[in-house]
Design a protein around this motif. Structure first.
Motif, PDB file in Angstrom:
ATOM      1  N   TYR A  71       9.150  51.420  47.363  1.00  0.00           N
ATOM      2  CA  TYR A  71       7.732  51.321  47.036  1.00  0.00           C
ATOM      3  C   TYR A  71       7.003  50.520  48.090  1.00  0.00           C
ATOM      4  N   GLN A  96      -0.148  43.039  48.505  1.00  0.00           N
ATOM      5  CA  GLN A  96       0.221  41.679  48.095  1.00  0.00           C
ATOM      6  C   GLN A  96      -0.942  40.762  48.428  1.00  0.00           C
ATOM      7  N   LEU A 117       7.897  48.068  50.893  1.00  0.00           N
ATOM      8  CA  LEU A 117       8.546  47.012  50.117  1.00  0.00           C
ATOM      9  C   LEU A 117       9.803  47.643  49.525  1.00  0.00           C
ATOM     10  N   GLY A 118       9.834  47.832  48.240  1.00  0.00           N
ATOM     11  CA  GLY A 118      10.998  48.446  47.604  1.00  0.00           C
ATOM     12  C   GLY A 118      11.860  47.390  46.944  1.00  0.00           C
ATOM     13  N   GLY A 163      14.196  44.960  46.769  1.00  0.00           N
ATOM     14  CA  GLY A 163      14.912  44.173  47.773  1.00  0.00           C
ATOM     15  C   GLY A 163      16.103  43.444  47.185  1.00  0.00           C
ATOM     16  N   ARG A 164      16.085  43.301  45.890  1.00  0.00           N
ATOM     17  CA  ARG A 164      17.224  42.648  45.233  1.00  0.00           C
ATOM     18  C   ARG A 164      17.454  43.202  43.843  1.00  0.00           C
ATOM     19  N   SER A 178      15.592  44.907  51.576  1.00  0.00           N
ATOM     20  CA  SER A 178      15.595  43.450  51.387  1.00  0.00           C
ATOM     21  C   SER A 178      14.747  42.718  52.420  1.00  0.00           C
ATOM     22  N   ARG A 179      14.440  43.370  53.514  1.00  0.00           N
ATOM     23  CA  ARG A 179      13.733  42.702  54.615  1.00  0.00           C
ATOM     24  C   ARG A 179      14.458  41.389  54.898  1.00  0.00           C
ATOM     25  N   GLY A 211      15.130  38.949  52.852  1.00  0.00           N
ATOM     26  CA  GLY A 211      15.652  38.285  51.652  1.00  0.00           C
ATOM     27  C   GLY A 211      17.158  38.422  51.489  1.00  0.00           C
ATOM     28  N   ASP A 212      17.711  37.603  50.611  1.00  0.00           N
ATOM     29  CA  ASP A 212      19.163  37.583  50.411  1.00  0.00           C
ATOM     30  C   ASP A 212      19.613  38.494  49.264  1.00  0.00           C
ATOM     31  N   GLY A 213      18.652  39.097  48.573  1.00  0.00           N
ATOM     32  CA  GLY A 213      19.020  40.016  47.497  1.00  0.00           C
ATOM     33  C   GLY A 213      19.485  39.321  46.229  1.00  0.00           C
ATOM     34  N   ARG A 214      19.338  38.019  46.212  1.00  0.00           N
ATOM     35  CA  ARG A 214      19.902  37.252  45.098  1.00  0.00           C
ATOM     36  C   ARG A 214      18.834  36.610  44.221  1.00  0.00           C
ATOM     37  N   ARG A 255      17.708  28.341  48.380  1.00  0.00           N
ATOM     38  CA  ARG A 255      16.244  28.343  48.366  1.00  0.00           C
ATOM     39  C   ARG A 255      15.826  27.045  49.064  1.00  0.00           C
ATOM     40  N   ASN A 314       3.557  44.965  41.507  1.00  0.00           N
ATOM     41  CA  ASN A 314       3.957  44.344  40.244  1.00  0.00           C
ATOM     42  C   ASN A 314       3.134  44.871  39.070  1.00  0.00           C
ATOM     43  N   ASP A 318       7.805  41.920  36.353  1.00  0.00           N
ATOM     44  CA  ASP A 318       7.966  40.937  37.436  1.00  0.00           C
ATOM     45  C   ASP A 318       7.355  39.578  37.059  1.00  0.00           C
TER      46      ASP A 318
HETATM   47  P1  AMP Z   1       7.886  39.937  44.185  1.00  0.00           P
HETATM   48  O1  AMP Z   1       6.540  39.553  44.667  1.00  0.00           O
HETATM   49  O2  AMP Z   1       8.793  38.797  43.853  1.00  0.00           O
HETATM   50  O3  AMP Z   1       7.829  40.895  43.061  1.00  0.00           O
HETATM   51  O4  AMP Z   1       8.626  40.669  45.392  1.00  0.00           O
HETATM   52  C1  AMP Z   1       8.012  41.319  46.444  1.00  0.00           C
HETATM   53  C2  AMP Z   1       9.025  42.013  47.303  1.00  0.00           C
HETATM   54  O5  AMP Z   1      10.003  41.103  47.818  1.00  0.00           O
HETATM   55  C3  AMP Z   1       9.835  43.088  46.581  1.00  0.00           C
HETATM   56  O6  AMP Z   1      10.072  44.124  47.497  1.00  0.00           O
HETATM   57  C4  AMP Z   1      11.112  42.365  46.234  1.00  0.00           C
HETATM   58  O7  AMP Z   1      12.191  43.262  46.053  1.00  0.00           O
HETATM   59  C5  AMP Z   1      11.310  41.495  47.458  1.00  0.00           C
HETATM   60  N1  AMP Z   1      12.134  40.310  47.204  1.00  0.00           N
HETATM   61  C6  AMP Z   1      11.800  39.222  46.457  1.00  0.00           C
HETATM   62  N2  AMP Z   1      12.790  38.312  46.464  1.00  0.00           N
HETATM   63  C7  AMP Z   1      13.789  38.828  47.229  1.00  0.00           C
HETATM   64  C8  AMP Z   1      15.088  38.379  47.626  1.00  0.00           C
HETATM   65  N3  AMP Z   1      15.569  37.195  47.236  1.00  0.00           N
HETATM   66  N4  AMP Z   1      15.818  39.186  48.414  1.00  0.00           N
HETATM   67  C9  AMP Z   1      15.344  40.370  48.819  1.00  0.00           C
HETATM   68  N5  AMP Z   1      14.144  40.852  48.489  1.00  0.00           N
HETATM   69  C10 AMP Z   1      13.367  40.097  47.698  1.00  0.00           C
END
Ligand code: AMP
Ligand code: MG
Length: 487
Positions: A72, A76, A84-85, A87-88, A116-117, A119-122, A160, A248, A257
């Motif tokens: 997706y 933002q 985006l998509g 990511g975790r 994930s760009r 991010g750690d996916g966690r 974090r 979201n 979310d």
């Molecule tokens: P959010 O605003 O938290 O809903 O997330 C915005 C974007 O960041 C979405 O594509 C999420 O999948 C990605 N994202 C948020 N936290 C992480 C993370 N820890 N690792 C990877 N992707 C993340």
């Protein structure tokens, strides 16, 4: 034991990425939602186990499962991000619940994906339990929302600002398709993709639109209506989503979310809790307008499907976005009427409600307590309501006008008081108590406070003996509450 169907993964390849959850060292079930498992037709006794922990941490991928991360895009804080998509988050698949509704089962925090760009996916235990608690509280309050089926500790560290214990949340939704999912295809000029997505959404979420002429304008209308109703419900219970980006905003009209969300205590329409929302874009009173803005973004994506004549498409879609405002206003006022015990409509009701809100704002009165206390007034006891105000003469004056208005209503006082108690919760997830419950879970491995709070919040409209502290706002000497996106 748990069989998924995978209709989303049957859509074209560019809609998602096939991905496997990342293994974790020591999955342990923190909390399993038996009531929800039941609703989904799952065997809770079997799944609330080491086996279930393996499944809901992503360690064990059952045969026949085709896990995917959904693609997706999204605006933002007003800025467009074309990629985006998940990511975790990893969609394990879908189940058909006891009502015949198809529901997504998704792991959040199950490791990196192609989206994930950086991010750690966690996810960490704190935010996972927070989403569990608040989403289940929203459901019990009667607000459409994604649900929480399980929270599993991973035994892994998550980095974090500090090192935190990791966890995975199993989230259940009517669908995880977002306004941003439509934007993903629109941004690529992929009209064929858009049409496949819209057709999928209609078939799955809005089947009543099928077979009655061109459905895409009707789809926009239907989403707008669900969102108007949803945001009105948020406003009624004092919920502030905190990060209403288009990615979201769900197409199903569910709250999704739960990052920096929180409930308002003292009524101030400008309330913001999220530390990253510096401009106050997503403050309490802005939510209806922001949802309209998000719907306008959805409308833009649908234009090529709505009409070949682009001017006509813009005109008709625009009208839907404009009409949302009136629909929201109606839902909002209908709910507020019930909150103050009115079942008939009079033209001056809007102003009358506004007069109460102005008083509450002026005296920083707790949102939840005020409406609940007004139920006591309906039963003849003004003390609880009255004592919440500093300007008691003004409170008295409003109460006198309210009684005059009630005299034109049918029904008895007792009935009215009971009816008001059914729409004005006693218990909401109060911020300081949420923090307290999470701190005990994280720092002391004690899930007791979380369990107790979860139990109290499961019956938010019923007074429960011994639960008095859950009704109280944070002590006045606390610093203003802040939420963080470090989710
Ligand atoms: P959010 O605003 O938290 O809903 O997330 C915005 C974007 O960041 C979405 O594509 C999420 O999948 C990605 N994202 C948020 N936290 C992480 C993370 N820890 N690792 C990877 N992707 C993340
Ligand atoms: Mg998101």
């Amino acid at each position: 034991m748990l069989e998924f169907s995978n209709t989303y993964s049957e859509l074209p390849d560019r809609f998602f990425a096939h991905v496997k959850p990342t293994l974790v060292p020591a999955p342990k079930m923190l909390k399993f939602n038996h009531a929800l498992a039941d609703e989904l037709g799952l065997d809770g006794a079997m799944l609330d186990s080491a086996e279930g922990a393996a499944i809901f941490s992503g360690n064990k991928v059952l045969e026949g499962t085709h896990p995917i991360a959904m693609a997706y895009a999204g605006h933002q804080f007003g800025g467009f991000v074309p990629q985006l998509g998940d990511g975790r988050a990893i969609l394990l698949g879908e189940v058909i619940d006891r009502n015949g509704i198809r529901r997504d089962i998704q792991l959040k925090g199950a490791g990196r994906t192609p989206y994930s760009r950086g991010g750690d996916g966690r996810a960490a235990v704190g935010p996972v339990l927070r989403e569990y608690l608040v989403s289940e509280a929203m459901h019990a309050l009667g607000v459409p929302t994604t649900r929480a089926l399980a929270a599993v500790a991973t035994g892994d560290d998550v980095h974090r600002e500090t090192v935190l214990p990791g966890a995975v949340l199993t989230r259940v939704a009517a669908s995880h398709i977002r306004v941003g999912t439509f934007q993903f295809f629109a941004a690529r000029g992929d009209v064929e993709g858009l049409k496949s997505l819209a057709d999928y959404v209609i078939q799955r979420l809005y089947p009543e639109l099928e077979g009655s002429g061109p459905p895409y304008l009707a789809l926009l209308n239907a989403v707008a209506d669900r969102q108007a109703a949803l945001v009105a419900r948020w406003m009624h219970v004092g919920f502030i989503h905190g990060v209403m980006n288009t990615d979201n905003s769900s197409i199903s009209g569910e709250t999704i979310d739960f990052g920096p969300c929180a409930f308002m205590d003292a009524y101030d329409p400008a309330t913001v809790f999220s530390s990253i929302d510096r401009g106050g874009r997503y403050q309490y009173q802005n939510q209806p307008g922001i949802m309209q803005w998000n719907l306008a973004r959805l409308a833009e994506t649908l234009l090529p499907l709505i009409d070949e004549d682009s001017e006509r498409a813009v005109e008709t879609a625009n009208q839907v976005v404009i009409d949302y405002a009136g629909a929201f206003q109606q839902y909002w006022l209908a709910g507020l009427r019930l909150k103050i015990g009115l079942h008939t409509n009079e033209d001056a009701d809007g102003e009358f409600v506004q007069a109460l809100l102005s008083l509450m704002h002026q005296d920083a009165v707790d949102w939840t307590s005020a409406f609940r206390a007004l139920g006591n007034s309906a039963g003849g006891d003004d003390m609880p309501f009255w004592s919440l105000f500093k300007d008691r003469a003004a409170a008295d004056k409003w109460l006198a006008e309210w009684r005059a208005r009630l005299s034109r209503e049918p029904g008895f006082d007792e009935q009215r008081a009971a009816g008001m108690d059914n729409v004005n919760p006693v218990y909401i997830p109060r911020n300081h108590l949420v923090e307290e419950a999470l701190a005990a879970a994280i720092n002391e491995d004690d899930l007791g406070p979380f369990e107790r709070m979860n139990a109290v919040l499961s019956k938010p409209y019923e007074e429960q003996p011994g639960a008095e502290r859950y009704t109280e706002p944070a002590p006045g000497d606390r610093a203003p509450y802040r939420t963080f996106c470090g989710t």
